[in-house]
Write an enzyme that holds these catalytic residues in place. Structure first.
Site, short mmCIF file in Angstrom:
data_model
loop_
_atom_site.label_atom_id
_atom_site.label_comp_id
_atom_site.label_asym_id
_atom_site.label_seq_id
_atom_site.Cartn_x
_atom_site.Cartn_y
_atom_site.Cartn_z
CB CYS A 10 -4.49 6.65 -5.28
SG CYS A 10 -2.75 6.80 -5.76
CG ASP A 129 -2.21 -2.21 -5.65
OD1 ASP A 129 -3.36 -2.69 -5.80
OD2 ASP A 129 -1.78 -1.29 -6.35
#
Length: 214
Positions: A10, A129
């Site tokens: 990412c 996350d």
């Protein structure tokens, strides 16, 4: 580990760097369309993906659905990842249009896992996350033991400070709902610029662990 773990890299934003990544066996590439992010992908040309089968994830934070739809069309995004405080109704609106939707949540000791219940029918996958004010990209790892409080059935990706130093520990997680790893800042030279050699080493660790544990 007796299941395939997918790999998402990412926070890519620079064309030459993306071109190098596209030569590696990565399942997903994450493009952040949040303007306040140091990894904002606003200058990426969608044509760079024309000859590649990598699946593209667009990352958005509390943005108008019209903006999301525009980026989806431009990049032919395979997944829309929502990293803000988007309510279930927002997710449902995208799901109803036929899109694959991932909803990210920042986890810390105060995180209330019961809030995930209302998203169960309107997203395809969660991403867990580290809780940060900047909506990810901190390079910090949260206590993965907190995921024992997650009682839902939806699969999830694990994110937050995963690098060569803790990849094997991540792969040793026994939760069958864990389907992928989201790798970002720990494999970078600078924000949005990945060290391709580090990515290659990470992939070798992941693929070796998957083969050797069968």
């Amino acid at each position: 580990m007796d299941r395939k773990i997918v790999v998402k890299i990412c926070g890519m934003k620079e064309s030459t760097n993306i071109a190098s990544l596209l030569q590696l066996p990565v399942d997903y590439i994450g493009l952040i369309f949040y303007e306040k992010s140091l990894r904002f992908a606003g200058n990426v040309d969608p044509q760079i993906f024309a000859q590649h089968t990598i699946r593209k994830v667009g990352v958005f934070v509390n943005q108008p659905i019209e903006d999301v739809l525009e980026r989806q069309l431009d990049f032919q995004l395979d997944v829309i990842q929502l990293h803000g405080q988007e309510p279930p109704s927002y997710c449902a609106a995208l799901k109803d249009k036929g899109f694959t939707v991932w909803k990210a949540f920042g986890v810390n000791t105060e995180f209330d896992f019961t809030k995930l219940d209302e998203y169960g029918d309107v997203v395809d996958c969660f991403l867990f996350d580290t809780q940060t004010p900047a909506h990810g990209g901190s390079g910090n790892t949260f206590d993965w033991g907190l995921l024992n409080h997650y009682t839902g059935q939806l699969p999830y990706l694990l994110s937050g400070g995963i690098g060569l130093h803790n990849l094997e520990a991540a792969l040793e997680q026994k939760d069958t709902r864990l389907i992928g790893l989201d790798l970002n800042s720990k494999l970078e030279i600078a924000p949005g610029i990945k060290d391709i050699d580090l990515v290659h080493k990470a992939l070798k660790i992941i693929h070796h662990e998957q083969i050797s544990s069968r």
